[in-house]
Design an enzyme around this catalytic site. Structure first.
Site, mmCIF file in Angstrom:
data_model
loop_
_atom_site.group_PDB
_atom_site.id
_atom_site.type_symbol
_atom_site.label_atom_id
_atom_site.label_comp_id
_atom_site.label_asym_id
_atom_site.label_seq_id
_atom_site.Cartn_x
_atom_site.Cartn_y
_atom_site.Cartn_z
ATOM 1 N N GLU A 130 46.757 33.713 53.549
ATOM 2 C CA GLU A 130 46.995 32.850 52.390
ATOM 3 C C GLU A 130 48.462 32.428 52.312
ATOM 4 O O GLU A 130 48.784 31.279 51.990
ATOM 5 C CB GLU A 130 46.571 33.616 51.132
ATOM 6 C CG GLU A 130 46.735 32.898 49.818
ATOM 7 C CD GLU A 130 45.728 31.775 49.623
ATOM 8 O OE1 GLU A 130 45.689 30.874 50.472
ATOM 9 O OE2 GLU A 130 45.011 31.803 48.623
ATOM 10 N N THR A 183 50.757 20.964 47.399
ATOM 11 C CA THR A 183 51.115 22.134 46.602
ATOM 12 C C THR A 183 52.589 22.077 46.224
ATOM 13 O O THR A 183 52.973 22.443 45.118
ATOM 14 C CB THR A 183 50.804 23.429 47.378
ATOM 15 O OG1 THR A 183 49.437 23.365 47.790
ATOM 16 C CG2 THR A 183 50.980 24.664 46.513
#
Lengths: 309, 309
Positions: A130, A183
């Site tokens: 992640e 992001t």
């Protein structure tokens, strides 16, 4: 007979959930990747098949590969593993696509090795993948993917995950407007400092939501699903966010907010009928735009990632 | 027989409780005021007796009088009321002294009138008295005084109070260093804005604490009782705060923090034996200072304000 190959359903997840920015998440049931994990005599980790989306086969450049490698290098088993990724969750959609991949490989390897690790340890290895995807260590999608239901990531160092109860009649409806939100852009919109007054509102809401989940108090869930900290800054990234929110609440949704850092929008509803009405309302709004989109209705998945036939 | 006079125990309370600044509070059992409320033929509100501390008899200058008057002027009953206040909680001690007074008069009048109001309505009237004392509308001491146990004040407008469960073996130990902290000074130390990062930590802790209260998870209570927002700014107002905190945690307390805006310090412990050990530790620290102090050990009072013989 020793198990040498398993097929997994690795679910999509919703992080933040309005009042729980960076700590709260829940797990979906009808959206997720499929992965096959296979034990091999040859040592090492190999990604042998990827379908659905174009992702790197190189283990050190693929989130599922990176999390697998982190676990593999720690456990040093006498075997190797092949990973197949059948990607159904579009990368960048805001419903935990990278988390599903990162969780799947370590979960599957753990099963094939006879469950040496607990769920928190698996989350910890999955975080390595992640972190590669999102350039930051976080577990707010991984925790619900691995534990199921609603989870609070109380802390990252040490990793401490809390499993919350799920009211049995709770359904999510998700719309994924197919636009790209980087992001880094979503992050740049966040202030470093926030008004103390707003923070107090936010923690009153999160405290209330946790109580509401424990008591299956749907009215209180509705009153608690507010985000006065992040949503005001980020909602401009998602076309028609305010209109959509107004309409889904009118259609009966308990609450509505940005899923993760977007562009997906989540809603929660009491009962599948309301959740489907909410989906209709989403169609009404987005069909009049030129933006491609898809929607999902899902019961909250209290089991998390699981072995399938 | 119609009830014409009742005697009440109006409890002391702890507000903020580390991670729940401005919203969380809990109720004490062994510290509180006694009040007598008497129905009279003569209309109006009169304060007829005050013992313990020197407080104004004038109804419009006394918190118990002000809250009583607010309720009286709304309900317009055909009678009047006399109030006796036997003050045991030192004003300004940080354990809800003004709240106990403000709650007592309205609670007592409500009983004598046959319970026309619910607890939220009583809290709402009591807030008028509290606002006079603290120059701000808040209910984080009033809610636990009136409802008992642990409460979250989810919002003030509209007033929304949530009752949390209380683990049965939870005890508080309080030390009241007899120094004066002006609420205005305590307020002035608070920043208008706080780091988003710290806010996230705070709401993760409050969410976890609510879960811990629901599951009677004492270890998680201990891990959740942290305040990264307010305590760092205010603790300098209380002599030897850090030393005391270190010693009470060593003595077994689950957590320790400033009660309200101080100067009292609260701790929570599992079991009365640990709570008493914590009291001993408090003595050790404060006996070596020149500051007068008193301490209390109390079970969490899940009933709140109540009628006594």
């Amino acid at each position: 007979m020793e198990l040498n190959e398993i097929r997994l359903f690795s679910p999509a997840t919703v992080a933040n959930v309005s009042c729980g920015f960076d700590v709260l998440g829940f797990c979906l049931d009808t959206v997720g990747d499929e992965m096959v994990i296979r034990k091999t005599d040859e040592r090492g980790i190999r990604i042998t098949k990827i379908t659905g989306y174009d992702l790197p086969y190189k283990v050190t450049e693929n989130v599922a590969g990176i999390s697998a490698l982190a676990m593999y290098n720690t456990l040093k088993p006498e075997c190797g593993f092949e990973i197949e990724i059948h990607k159904k969750i579009k990368p960048g959609s805001g419903i935990g696509s990278s988390s599903a991949s990162a969780a799947g490989s370590v979960f599957g390897m753990n099963v094939l090795l006879g469950d040496p690790l607990n769920k928190t340890e698996l989350t910890s290895f999955a975080m390595k993948g992640e972190a590669f995807a999102s350039k930051a260590e976080h577990a707010d999608n991984l925790a619900p993917a691995i534990f199921g239901g609603f989870t609070i990531v109380k802390s990252i160092h040490p990793l401490h995950i809390i499993e919350l109860p799920t009211p049995k009649d709770l359904y999510a409806t998700i719309i994924h407007p197919q636009i790209e939100i980087k992001t880094s852009d979503a992050r740049a919109l966040l202030p470093q400092k926030v008004p103390l007054r707003d923070s107090i509102t936010q923690w009153a809401n999160l405290g209330s939501l946790v109580h509401a989940l424990h008591t299956s108090d749907y009215d209180l869930i509705a009153l608690s699903l507010n985000d006065v900290i992040v949503e005001p800054h980020r909602k401009s990234l998602i076309p028609d966010f305010d209109t959509l929110k107004e309409k889904v609440i009118k259609a009966g949704a308990l609450g509505c907010g940005i899923s993760g850092s977007g562009p997906s929008i989540y809603t929660l509803s009491q009962g599948i009928k309301v959740a489907e009405k909410v989906e209709d309302a989403m169609f009404m709004i987005y069909e009049s735009t030129s933006i491609p989109f898809d929607t999902h209705v899902s019961k909250i998945n209290t089991e998390g990632i699981k072995i399938i036939k």
